[in-house]
Enzyme design. Sequence first.
Site, short mmCIF file in Angstrom:
data_model
loop_
_atom_site.label_atom_id
_atom_site.label_comp_id
_atom_site.label_asym_id
_atom_site.label_seq_id
_atom_site.Cartn_x
_atom_site.Cartn_y
_atom_site.Cartn_z
N LYS A 141 0.83 -1.19 0.00
CA LYS A 141 0.00 0.00 0.00
C LYS A 141 0.87 1.25 0.00
CE LYS A 141 -1.40 1.85 4.13
NZ LYS A 141 -0.39 2.33 5.06
N ASP A 228 -4.35 6.56 5.41
CA ASP A 228 -3.23 5.73 5.86
C ASP A 228 -3.71 4.50 6.64
OD1 ASP A 228 -0.38 5.26 6.31
OD2 ASP A 228 -0.79 5.76 8.41
N HIS A 233 -6.38 -0.99 6.82
CA HIS A 233 -6.37 -1.86 8.00
C HIS A 233 -7.71 -1.87 8.74
CE1 HIS A 233 -2.27 -1.66 6.94
NE2 HIS A 233 -1.93 -0.62 7.68
C1 BG6 Z 1 1.03 1.26 8.22
C2 BG6 Z 1 0.81 2.76 8.29
O1 BG6 Z 1 0.30 0.72 7.15
O2 BG6 Z 1 0.61 0.66 9.43
C3 BG6 Z 1 1.57 3.33 9.48
O3 BG6 Z 1 1.28 3.36 7.09
C4 BG6 Z 1 1.20 2.61 10.74
O4 BG6 Z 1 1.30 4.72 9.61
C5 BG6 Z 1 1.32 1.09 10.57
O5 BG6 Z 1 2.06 3.05 11.77
C6 BG6 Z 1 0.77 0.36 11.78
O6 BG6 Z 1 1.08 -1.01 11.68
P1 BG6 Z 1 1.23 -1.90 12.97
O7 BG6 Z 1 1.41 -3.29 12.44
O8 BG6 Z 1 2.42 -1.39 13.72
O9 BG6 Z 1 -0.04 -1.75 13.76
#
Ligand code: BG6
Length: 483
Positions: A141, A228, A233
């Site tokens: 992404k 983002d 997510h």
């Molecule tokens: C990423 C975002 O996709 O996911 C980031 O671009 C974010 O901004 C990250 O910090 C969070 O991932 P995780 O696995 O640490 O929760």
Amino acid sequence: MPTTDPTTLVILGASGDLARRMLLPSLYNLDADGLLPAALRVIGVARGAGDAGRWRDEVREGLESRCDLDSEVWARFSARLDYCAGDVTRADGAACLKGAVGEGGASLIFFSLSPSLFTAACETLRAGGVIEGHTRLVLEKPIGRDLETSRTINDAVGAVAAERNIFRIDHYLGKETVQNLIALRFANSLFEPLWTSQTIDHVQITVAETQGVGDRWPYYDDFGAIRDMLQNHMLQLLCLVAMEPPSDLEPDAVRNEKVKVLRSLRPFTRASAPVESVRGQYTAGAVEGEAVTAYLDEVGRLTRTETFVALTARVDNWRWAGVPFFLRTGKRMPERRTEIVIQFKPVPHSIFGGAAEADLVANRLVIALQPDEDISLTIMNKRPGLGDIRLQPLPLSLSLSRTLGEDGGRRRIAYERLLLDALRGDQTLFVRRDEVEAAWTFVDGVADAWDEADLAPRPYPAGSWGPPGAFALIERTGRAWND
Ligand code: BG6
């Protein structure tokens, strides 16, 4: 699809942060577990000067900063590594890579590049014989910044590879507890009959991070929290909670159900946006005891990008009619916490009088993903004792590390699972084109509604749970965040 094992995995952007922190450690771990195909070579590509020897040293340093290297595994792993210095958006870069890959093209190409380079890289690598009909493309992404730009990227990638060979990553889908959601819902007869608007009052999804934006601001300032985190997510988590049971675990069976959820999301409007969403931006404050600067100081100018968003998503279908999904995500929150809360309705009638009646709280299922993995169901119990009956909520907890102990194994990097699945050609945990586009349609609607309602981000001190409006959003419905 080729029936033979993949022989060449190309990483575009091999000197970047993602390759160093996630991809190479994941591949090393897979090799340690004997899960990489015996003949697999890993070819790193980056624009800077360098050679295979120097890259191997860099990879070794990166791995050593994370774990103790096993000399036997490292010998095997480093022998797989090769390097190509070049710009893959240019014919000479593609020719250099073609030389390293050899006849037949690459088995897999991981695009750990800025998406602005995807189109040119696809065209050049196809023309240069690196992308062939069987080559799988793994895309990190962001796939675009909105529906229109994501379509442009998807068209460019679709022109050189069939959808069955395109693997769009959302690394949340590689997390163990996220996959466990499917097991929890569909491998237990207990929950599914209760998983409806008749029994569930609301759902909360929180993804809180303590880190700020820091050096990533040039990317982040163009995206903000909705693009983002929400577009990918958070909406993926929502889909896994809200989707209907798929007929089986075939990739398209699961993805068909997820896309139906995305298409059922009620669009935001100018009228609903100020009531059902809140944007925030962190100011200076303290996180985990340390003073931290404001977002505006990191960027160095005035900007309206949000570093926090809370909103009420509505899934307009039979199962979820009337059940709000409260979503919030932010940078510089007081703690790192990712969790899904399923709040059940209270008992329809209380037989308990007096103080015991006041003790009654509704059941709550909390699925914690980070920092610890835990699934916990709050059940009402009688407090032990001889006096008048009193009640208390107690958690029925399934802590994966406590329950599985050593057998639960070490906590894997999400990319291990995803790289392994891409090598095996299993698309279940990857996002299909129509999913990405349905998610962008919803997020574009939120962004447009904010523009129309002229909704600016509200300040919140770093180390707090967002602007006061984030509490008002849920509290005015008579509910509260699970803090
Ligand atoms: C990423 C975002 O996709 O996911 C980031 O671009 C974010 O901004 C990250 O910090 C969070 O991932 P995780 O696995 O640490 O929760």
